[in-house]
Design a protein around this motif. Structure first.
Motif, short mmCIF file in Angstrom:
data_model
loop_
_atom_site.label_atom_id
_atom_site.label_comp_id
_atom_site.label_asym_id
_atom_site.label_seq_id
_atom_site.Cartn_x
_atom_site.Cartn_y
_atom_site.Cartn_z
N ASN A 196 0.86 -1.18 0.00
CA ASN A 196 0.00 0.00 0.00
C ASN A 196 0.89 1.23 0.00
OD1 ASN A 196 -2.48 -1.43 0.09
ND2 ASN A 196 -2.28 -1.68 2.30
N PHE A 197 1.27 1.62 -1.17
CA PHE A 197 2.28 2.65 -1.38
C PHE A 197 1.99 3.93 -0.60
CE2 PHE A 197 3.86 6.31 -3.79
CZ PHE A 197 5.20 6.00 -3.93
N ASN A 198 0.74 4.35 -0.58
CA ASN A 198 0.38 5.65 -0.04
C ASN A 198 0.55 5.78 1.47
OD1 ASN A 198 -1.93 3.84 -0.02
ND2 ASN A 198 -3.13 5.58 0.73
N ILE A 199 0.71 4.68 2.19
CA ILE A 199 0.83 4.75 3.64
C ILE A 199 2.28 4.74 4.11
CG2 ILE A 199 -1.41 3.61 3.91
CD1 ILE A 199 0.09 1.11 4.84
N TYR A 200 3.20 4.74 3.19
CA TYR A 200 4.62 4.70 3.55
C TYR A 200 5.37 5.92 3.07
CZ TYR A 200 3.74 -0.21 4.55
OH TYR A 200 3.26 -1.39 5.06
N ALA A 201 6.34 6.31 3.88
CA ALA A 201 7.33 7.25 3.41
C ALA A 201 8.21 6.56 2.38
CB ALA A 201 8.19 7.77 4.57
N MET A 202 8.78 7.34 1.50
CA MET A 202 9.66 6.77 0.48
C MET A 202 11.01 7.49 0.49
SD MET A 202 8.24 4.21 -1.04
CE MET A 202 9.44 4.06 -2.37
N ASP A 203 12.05 6.70 0.40
CA ASP A 203 13.41 7.22 0.44
C ASP A 203 14.13 6.93 -0.87
OD1 ASP A 203 12.85 7.71 3.11
OD2 ASP A 203 14.14 6.10 3.87
N TRP A 204 15.05 7.81 -1.19
CA TRP A 204 16.06 7.53 -2.19
C TRP A 204 17.41 7.44 -1.48
CZ3 TRP A 204 15.68 5.98 -7.09
CH2 TRP A 204 14.51 6.24 -7.80
N HIS A 205 18.09 6.35 -1.71
CA HIS A 205 19.44 6.14 -1.20
C HIS A 205 20.40 6.01 -2.37
CE1 HIS A 205 18.30 4.95 3.06
NE2 HIS A 205 17.14 4.96 2.44
N ARG A 206 21.65 6.21 -2.10
CA ARG A 206 22.66 5.99 -3.13
C ARG A 206 23.90 5.36 -2.51
NH1 ARG A 206 24.33 12.26 -4.64
NH2 ARG A 206 25.50 12.74 -2.71
N GLN A 207 24.61 4.63 -3.33
CA GLN A 207 25.83 3.99 -2.89
C GLN A 207 26.87 4.09 -4.00
OE1 GLN A 207 25.59 -0.19 -1.75
NE2 GLN A 207 27.18 0.16 -0.23
N ALA A 208 27.95 4.76 -3.68
CA ALA A 208 29.07 4.89 -4.60
C ALA A 208 30.10 3.82 -4.29
CB ALA A 208 29.68 6.28 -4.49
N PRO A 209 30.92 3.46 -5.26
CA PRO A 209 31.96 2.45 -5.02
C PRO A 209 32.84 2.81 -3.84
CG PRO A 209 31.77 2.89 -7.36
CD PRO A 209 30.92 3.92 -6.65
N GLY A 210 33.02 1.85 -2.94
CA GLY A 210 33.87 2.07 -1.78
C GLY A 210 33.26 2.89 -0.68
N LYS A 211 32.00 3.27 -0.82
CA LYS A 211 31.34 4.07 0.19
C LYS A 211 30.08 3.37 0.69
CE LYS A 211 32.87 8.57 -1.55
NZ LYS A 211 32.43 9.92 -2.00
N GLN A 212 29.67 3.75 1.89
CA GLN A 212 28.44 3.21 2.44
C GLN A 212 27.23 3.86 1.79
OE1 GLN A 212 29.02 3.92 6.72
NE2 GLN A 212 29.31 1.71 6.97
N ARG A 213 26.14 3.14 1.82
CA ARG A 213 24.89 3.66 1.31
C ARG A 213 24.45 4.85 2.16
NH1 ARG A 213 21.77 0.44 -1.86
NH2 ARG A 213 22.78 -1.37 -0.88
#
Length: 122
Positions: free
Chosen positions: A28-45
């Motif tokens: 149920n998409f509408n009841i959740y917050a949504m995040d964008w994460h990113r991960q570069a080589p050698g780095k944490q998300r």
């Protein structure tokens, strides 16, 4: 099962723009917050942006003023408009759902989709 499919990445020159999309299914998409994460080589998300169910947004300091997160609940899709891209934005970008309980935030699950590659280079 809950699935997230990211798209819209690619190769862009510094200063360019991209619009990422994340299509969700199995929830149920509408009841959740949504995040964008990113991960570069050698780095944490790292968390890039979040949009809550009430529309409030949060951004990492490194992208504030350049990126805009939005959502279309009818399409179960979250977007990330990325402007004035910099080489340091190069990473694989993933989306993820979450929810608040009191002052705590919990991911919907610990699974990640394939992500979409963003490469910023001249």
């Amino acid at each position: 099962q809950v699935q997230f499919v990211e798209s819209g990445g690619g190769l862009v020159q510094p200063g360019g723009s991209l619009r990422l999309s994340c299509a969700a299914s199995g929830t149920n998409f509408n009841i959740y917050a949504m995040d964008w994460h990113r991960q570069a080589p050698g780095k944490q998300r790292e968390l890039v942006a979040r949009i809550r169910t009430d529309g409030l947004t949060n951004y990492a300091d490194s992208v504030k003023g350049r990126f805009t997160i939005s959502r279309d609940n009818d399409k179960s899709t979250v977007y990330l408009q990325m402007n004035n891209l910099k080489p340091e934005d190069t990473a694989v970008y993933h989306c993820r759902a979450g929810y608040y309980s009191g002052t705590y935030y919990f991911p919907l699950n610990d699974e990640w989709g394939q992500g979409t590659q963003v490469t910023v280079s001249s």
